[in-house]
Design a protein around this motif. Structure first.
Motif, mmCIF file in Angstrom:
data_model
loop_
_atom_site.group_PDB
_atom_site.id
_atom_site.type_symbol
_atom_site.label_atom_id
_atom_site.label_comp_id
_atom_site.label_asym_id
_atom_site.label_seq_id
_atom_site.Cartn_x
_atom_site.Cartn_y
_atom_site.Cartn_z
ATOM 1 N N ARG A 5 0.832 -1.194 0.000
ATOM 2 C CA ARG A 5 0.000 0.000 0.000
ATOM 3 C C ARG A 5 0.872 1.251 0.000
ATOM 4 O O ARG A 5 2.086 1.175 0.021
ATOM 5 N N ASP A 56 6.218 -8.603 -7.412
ATOM 6 C CA ASP A 56 5.819 -9.959 -7.801
ATOM 7 C C ASP A 56 6.230 -10.977 -6.741
ATOM 8 O O ASP A 56 5.488 -11.915 -6.442
ATOM 9 N N VAL A 59 3.832 -10.658 -3.762
ATOM 10 C CA VAL A 59 2.514 -11.186 -4.112
ATOM 11 C C VAL A 59 2.549 -12.707 -4.111
ATOM 12 O O VAL A 59 1.615 -13.367 -3.654
ATOM 13 N N LYS A 64 -1.239 -8.840 -0.374
ATOM 14 C CA LYS A 64 -2.362 -8.312 -1.153
ATOM 15 C C LYS A 64 -2.070 -6.871 -1.544
ATOM 16 O O LYS A 64 -1.484 -6.114 -0.783
ATOM 17 N N LEU A 65 -2.507 -6.475 -2.752
ATOM 18 C CA LEU A 65 -2.350 -5.104 -3.216
ATOM 19 C C LEU A 65 -3.561 -4.279 -2.787
ATOM 20 O O LEU A 65 -4.691 -4.755 -2.873
ATOM 21 N N SER A 66 -3.327 -3.042 -2.357
ATOM 22 C CA SER A 66 -4.455 -2.151 -2.088
ATOM 23 C C SER A 66 -5.059 -1.740 -3.424
ATOM 24 O O SER A 66 -4.471 -1.939 -4.490
ATOM 25 N N ASP A 67 -6.248 -1.157 -3.389
ATOM 26 C CA ASP A 67 -6.924 -0.750 -4.620
ATOM 27 C C ASP A 67 -6.080 0.237 -5.413
ATOM 28 O O ASP A 67 -5.908 0.106 -6.619
ATOM 29 N N SER A 70 -2.904 -1.368 -6.902
ATOM 30 C CA SER A 70 -3.199 -2.241 -8.043
ATOM 31 C C SER A 70 -3.405 -1.415 -9.309
ATOM 32 O O SER A 70 -3.008 -1.837 -10.394
ATOM 33 N N ARG A 71 -3.997 -0.218 -9.191
ATOM 34 C CA ARG A 71 -4.122 0.668 -10.349
ATOM 35 C C ARG A 71 -2.764 1.177 -10.812
ATOM 36 O O ARG A 71 -2.500 1.277 -12.006
ATOM 37 N N VAL A 73 0.184 -0.278 -10.362
ATOM 38 C CA VAL A 73 0.967 -1.390 -10.923
ATOM 39 C C VAL A 73 0.463 -1.754 -12.314
ATOM 40 O O VAL A 73 1.246 -2.167 -13.171
ATOM 41 N N SER A 74 -0.829 -1.574 -12.568
ATOM 42 C CA SER A 74 -1.376 -1.940 -13.870
ATOM 43 C C SER A 74 -0.932 -1.003 -14.989
ATOM 44 O O SER A 74 -1.036 -1.355 -16.161
#
Length: 85
Positions: A5, A56, A59, A64-67, A70-71, A73-74
């Motif tokens: 996070r 990676d 994970v 777990k990735l926070s919301d 995750s955005r 990282v994408s």
């Protein structure tokens, strides 16, 4: 449980963030297990520096990735100037 996070740094009204691996129960700016990147939303475009191989790894260990992370990282990694030439 481990979370990946954002931890806020920077002055008032000038936020910068570290992407950290931290226990879920700890405070937002508590002691992290590892710092895996930085995020500066105030630059144009927003500056994102991530250690993707470490993300990676964590994970795969169950973090777990926070919301928001995750955005971040994408977003595809920017092409380096050496590879463009």
């Amino acid at each position: 449980m481990l979370m990946i996070r954002l931890a806020r740094t920077g002055a008032r009204k000038q936020p910068q963030y570290r992407v950290v691996v931290i226990e879920k129960e700890r405070a937002r700016n508590g002691r992290p297990v590892e710092i895996v990147g930085t995020y500066n939303p105030r630059s144009t475009p927003a500056r994102i520096d991530l250690k993707r191989e470490r993300i990676d790894y964590w994970v795969s260990k169950g973090a777990k990735l926070s919301d928001r992370v995750s955005r971040i990282v994408s977003v595809p990694a920017a092409a380096s100037p050496a590879s463009v030439a």
